[in-house]
Design a protein around this motif. Sequence first.
Motif, PDB file in Angstrom:
ATOM      1  N   ALA A 388       0.817  -1.209   0.000  1.00  0.00           N
ATOM      2  CA  ALA A 388       0.000   0.000   0.000  1.00  0.00           C
ATOM      3  C   ALA A 388       0.853   1.262   0.000  1.00  0.00           C
ATOM      4  N   ARG A 389       2.171   1.108  -0.141  1.00  0.00           N
ATOM      5  CA  ARG A 389       3.125   2.226  -0.186  1.00  0.00           C
ATOM      6  C   ARG A 389       3.059   3.052   1.092  1.00  0.00           C
ATOM      7  N   ILE A 390       2.810   2.399   2.211  1.00  0.00           N
ATOM      8  CA  ILE A 390       2.830   3.071   3.513  1.00  0.00           C
ATOM      9  C   ILE A 390       4.243   2.910   4.063  1.00  0.00           C
ATOM     10  N   PHE A 391       5.121   3.842   3.720  1.00  0.00           N
ATOM     11  CA  PHE A 391       6.528   3.735   4.079  1.00  0.00           C
ATOM     12  C   PHE A 391       6.868   4.501   5.360  1.00  0.00           C
ATOM     13  N   ASN A 392       6.442   5.754   5.443  1.00  0.00           N
ATOM     14  CA  ASN A 392       6.915   6.643   6.510  1.00  0.00           C
ATOM     15  C   ASN A 392       6.555   6.197   7.922  1.00  0.00           C
ATOM     16  N   PRO A 393       5.360   5.627   8.183  1.00  0.00           N
ATOM     17  CA  PRO A 393       5.071   5.216   9.572  1.00  0.00           C
ATOM     18  C   PRO A 393       5.872   4.003  10.048  1.00  0.00           C
ATOM     19  N   GLN A 394       6.463   3.254   9.133  1.00  0.00           N
ATOM     20  CA  GLN A 394       7.108   2.010   9.540  1.00  0.00           C
ATOM     21  C   GLN A 394       8.319   2.226  10.448  1.00  0.00           C
ATOM     22  N   PRO A 395       9.198   3.222  10.186  1.00  0.00           N
ATOM     23  CA  PRO A 395      10.318   3.415  11.120  1.00  0.00           C
ATOM     24  C   PRO A 395       9.867   3.692  12.549  1.00  0.00           C
ATOM     25  N   ALA A 396       8.825   4.515  12.714  1.00  0.00           N
ATOM     26  CA  ALA A 396       8.338   4.796  14.070  1.00  0.00           C
ATOM     27  C   ALA A 396       7.814   3.538  14.744  1.00  0.00           C
ATOM     28  N   LEU A 397       7.077   2.720  13.987  1.00  0.00           N
ATOM     29  CA  LEU A 397       6.547   1.477  14.539  1.00  0.00           C
ATOM     30  C   LEU A 397       7.671   0.555  14.988  1.00  0.00           C
ATOM     31  N   PHE A 398       8.662   0.350  14.134  1.00  0.00           N
ATOM     32  CA  PHE A 398       9.728  -0.585  14.466  1.00  0.00           C
ATOM     33  C   PHE A 398      10.656  -0.027  15.542  1.00  0.00           C
ATOM     34  N   THR A 399      10.766   1.308  15.634  1.00  0.00           N
ATOM     35  CA  THR A 399      11.526   1.896  16.736  1.00  0.00           C
ATOM     36  C   THR A 399      10.872   1.562  18.068  1.00  0.00           C
ATOM     37  N   ALA A 400       9.548   1.694  18.113  1.00  0.00           N
ATOM     38  CA  ALA A 400       8.828   1.369  19.342  1.00  0.00           C
ATOM     39  C   ALA A 400       8.998  -0.104  19.696  1.00  0.00           C
ATOM     40  N   VAL A 401       8.916  -0.976  18.692  1.00  0.00           N
ATOM     41  CA  VAL A 401       9.068  -2.414  18.955  1.00  0.00           C
ATOM     42  C   VAL A 401      10.479  -2.724  19.445  1.00  0.00           C
ATOM     43  N   LEU A 427       7.061 -10.484  23.585  1.00  0.00           N
ATOM     44  CA  LEU A 427       6.521  -9.152  23.838  1.00  0.00           C
ATOM     45  C   LEU A 427       6.744  -8.239  22.638  1.00  0.00           C
ATOM     46  N   ALA A 428       7.912  -8.314  22.032  1.00  0.00           N
ATOM     47  CA  ALA A 428       8.180  -7.501  20.844  1.00  0.00           C
ATOM     48  C   ALA A 428       7.267  -7.894  19.690  1.00  0.00           C
ATOM     49  N   ALA A 429       7.036  -9.189  19.507  1.00  0.00           N
ATOM     50  CA  ALA A 429       6.159  -9.644  18.423  1.00  0.00           C
ATOM     51  C   ALA A 429       4.739  -9.152  18.624  1.00  0.00           C
ATOM     52  N   ALA A 430       4.234  -9.234  19.858  1.00  0.00           N
ATOM     53  CA  ALA A 430       2.873  -8.766  20.136  1.00  0.00           C
ATOM     54  C   ALA A 430       2.762  -7.263  19.910  1.00  0.00           C
ATOM     55  N   THR A 431       3.784  -6.509  20.313  1.00  0.00           N
ATOM     56  CA  THR A 431       3.778  -5.062  20.087  1.00  0.00           C
ATOM     57  C   THR A 431       3.751  -4.748  18.600  1.00  0.00           C
ATOM     58  N   GLN A 432       4.532  -5.485  17.812  1.00  0.00           N
ATOM     59  CA  GLN A 432       4.552  -5.247  16.366  1.00  0.00           C
ATOM     60  C   GLN A 432       3.215  -5.597  15.731  1.00  0.00           C
ATOM     61  N   LEU A 433       2.570  -6.647  16.210  1.00  0.00           N
ATOM     62  CA  LEU A 433       1.268  -7.034  15.662  1.00  0.00           C
ATOM     63  C   LEU A 433       0.234  -5.934  15.890  1.00  0.00           C
ATOM     64  N   VAL A 434       0.140  -5.448  17.123  1.00  0.00           N
ATOM     65  CA  VAL A 434      -0.823  -4.397  17.433  1.00  0.00           C
ATOM     66  C   VAL A 434      -0.495  -3.125  16.653  1.00  0.00           C
ATOM     67  N   GLY A 435       0.780  -2.763  16.607  1.00  0.00           N
ATOM     68  CA  GLY A 435       1.169  -1.560  15.876  1.00  0.00           C
ATOM     69  C   GLY A 435       0.895  -1.659  14.386  1.00  0.00           C
ATOM     70  N   SER A 436       1.113  -2.823  13.798  1.00  0.00           N
ATOM     71  CA  SER A 436       0.848  -3.003  12.367  1.00  0.00           C
ATOM     72  C   SER A 436      -0.630  -2.852  12.057  1.00  0.00           C
ATOM     73  N   LEU A 437      -1.473  -3.422  12.900  1.00  0.00           N
ATOM     74  CA  LEU A 437      -2.910  -3.259  12.705  1.00  0.00           C
ATOM     75  C   LEU A 437      -3.314  -1.792  12.821  1.00  0.00           C
ATOM     76  N   PHE A 438      -2.671  -1.071  13.734  1.00  0.00           N
ATOM     77  CA  PHE A 438      -2.985   0.348  13.886  1.00  0.00           C
ATOM     78  C   PHE A 438      -2.572   1.135  12.643  1.00  0.00           C
ATOM     79  N   VAL A 439      -1.404   0.827  12.077  1.00  0.00           N
ATOM     80  CA  VAL A 439      -0.949   1.529  10.873  1.00  0.00           C
ATOM     81  C   VAL A 439      -1.865   1.227   9.695  1.00  0.00           C
ATOM     82  N   LEU A 440      -2.325  -0.024   9.602  1.00  0.00           N
ATOM     83  CA  LEU A 440      -3.198  -0.420   8.495  1.00  0.00           C
ATOM     84  C   LEU A 440      -4.661  -0.065   8.739  1.00  0.00           C
ATOM     85  N   ARG A 441      -4.962   0.487   9.905  1.00  0.00           N
ATOM     86  CA  ARG A 441      -6.348   0.785  10.240  1.00  0.00           C
ATOM     87  C   ARG A 441      -7.046   1.653   9.198  1.00  0.00           C
TER      88      ARG A 441
END
Length: 745
Positions: A388-401, A427-441
Amino acid sequence: MSLPGILPLAQPHAQPRPEQPDRGGAPLAAERSLRLNVSWTFAGNVFYAACQWGMLVVLAKLGSPEMVGRFALALAVTAPVFMFTSLQLRAVQATDRSHQFAFADYLGLRILSTALALAVIVGLAAWFHYPFWIAAVIVMVGFAKGSESISDAVYGLVQWHERMDLIARSMMLKGLISLAAFAITIALTRSLVMGAAALAMAWSLVLITYDFSLARRFARTGSTGPLPAGHHPSVPRFTRDTLLRLTRLSIPLGITATLGSLILNVPRYFIEHYAGTRALGFFAAIAYLMVAGNLVTNAVGQSATPRLASLYASGELRAFRSLLLRLCGAAAVPGVAGLLVAVLAGKLVLRLLYRADYESYSGVFTLLMIAAGIYCVTAILANAMTAARIFNPQPALFTAVMLVSAAACFFWVPAHGLTGAAFAIILAAATQLVGSLFVLRPVLRASLGSTPMPAEEGPRLDVFENFPGWESGSALLKQQITTLHRKTVADIGGGANPLLDRAFIEESEVDYSLLDISETELDKAPGYYKKIQVDVAAPLDYFLSRVGEERFDLVFSHMFLEHAPDPLRVHRNIHASLKPDGYAIHFFASSNNLPLMINRLMPGWVSNILIRVAQPKRDLNGCQKKFPTYYAMCGAPSKALNSKYRGLGFDVVRHTGFIGHDYYKRVPILREIERELRPILVAAGIPMISDSLLILRKRSATSSRDEVAHRHLPTFSIPQTPMRRGHEAEIPSPRTLLSRHPVHE
């Protein structure tokens, strides 16, 4: 997305390309079967990963845990560097639908970034003052990954043409040659440095002899961007402005890839620091089994990402969401299978694959399989973000994870060792799962309204805010009675709480009857209502004798069906009491939600306390007392359940389950999380419903099912403003009941 810190599998991302002729004029990039591409990719990934795992087995069998630990350390040092310098160019290249850049540009930037990565790795080996044999292993692994990085650029071009079979063959060839060279070298020399050097030479050989031939073939038949006259499309181009533009475009993905690598490698750094290379060797060998689930994820992701990118670019968001959900389902299967293997036979698997001293870590194996299952799904979601070409939010998500992973390791690894590291990964995997769903919301929510709901009958899901059974239930029934001229109405189980007020009954001249099994409950209703004491689940003859000769135009119930122990008999009796083409409307509860699942397991006195906290105004001893619940035929809407209603002589006008519950509102954080998850669960088709609306129509003996489905459909809307008992509200303009109501923000 491959698991960082492990020899990476081919990165998934591609975009279909129009058909192009090969040398002989045969179609080169005709649309290929998704199943065929998945099969080839899965086969290639399985073979390649098996060969890489074979290297660890060789070290474990012929060497020692210390050798495995040094090899894992070399991978952990080199992987983040190459993840960043690769900039995930393959993902950008494979989804380049607008032909911004040529393959020569991608290859040129990949060569420069690979040279930079090798320089950084040599500098890191010197900076951290590793012993010579460890530094030499790190440098040799770096050269091996450098050749792999160049191959990845070629894979991006080939994958753009959806020729996953050719990529799979390259991976199989590379895996076989590298395993043979590595094993023979280790067996002869017992030197990890020499084994890493043999690995680098094997991968370079495949790059020169096979991968470059693919680059020349596909770059010549179709470049992904403009080139000046005389420049061969397979020759790298180093144009400063072009490389800067490409770098700016892809650097967010490079940062994301680096962070993704660090997320899984941070536990390795802590283990090596606090427990040494021997403990790291045990952990790395066990953690590599996480790749098993990643094989299916990569196969599915690599093959389906072109379709995801195409669907998103064309605005087909509903199809995008549907394909994404199927991919997530497929990715979850190997995770569940791996967890079952770890739980049932973890010690045996570790002893057979490695040695007896590994089986004491079976608990760590189980925890890592839990993390692997979560990561399988998050990898698909990462593919979807890139498609979906959603590039910019990914660094913030992975930084948090990554911060979550580092913090967890800081507290848990010194105290709990390998077990603490495994929990940190979960714990990191669960955080990434929730964050990914939020980005794709936004994408998932947009897909909800991208295509109107079909007009034909069928099971549906909606969010709880749209449930009309509470404040809007009375108004909904009044619309039905008014617009379809229903004059004889029965309220089942409404002895203490009639939904129709006296003013409406008299104004509309409705013959309104309350049917209830309890005389006590009927006595709670005002005396001006017509009351019939009868068990709706009684034998048919007795039920009809109590009802009398009268038949009803409309029968409805409000939170009654979940209390019926024999719903089949209830519906047969309702069918018999209806006139031809009469309607039955039911609001009922379901236990397919977390609060009620917990409630059913609790003792009655505990659930009463919780109800008083959640609903302090509820009179549990009066008209809102609790009755036994069975939830028979009160599950999520489904074709199987609807077929039962049709078998009883009804046509299903509407059957909608509503996801959500007000029990969360007492805890603001839970309330907000649950409200955000509601549309996602609807989009995913996960039927964690709390309440349902069911509208049935008695099939006329002289009408076919199709005629019934298209004649006299209910024409009323559900008011958006609350309507309370005893207060009249203006009825909105009629609208078909089959329309789907919008999701409230």
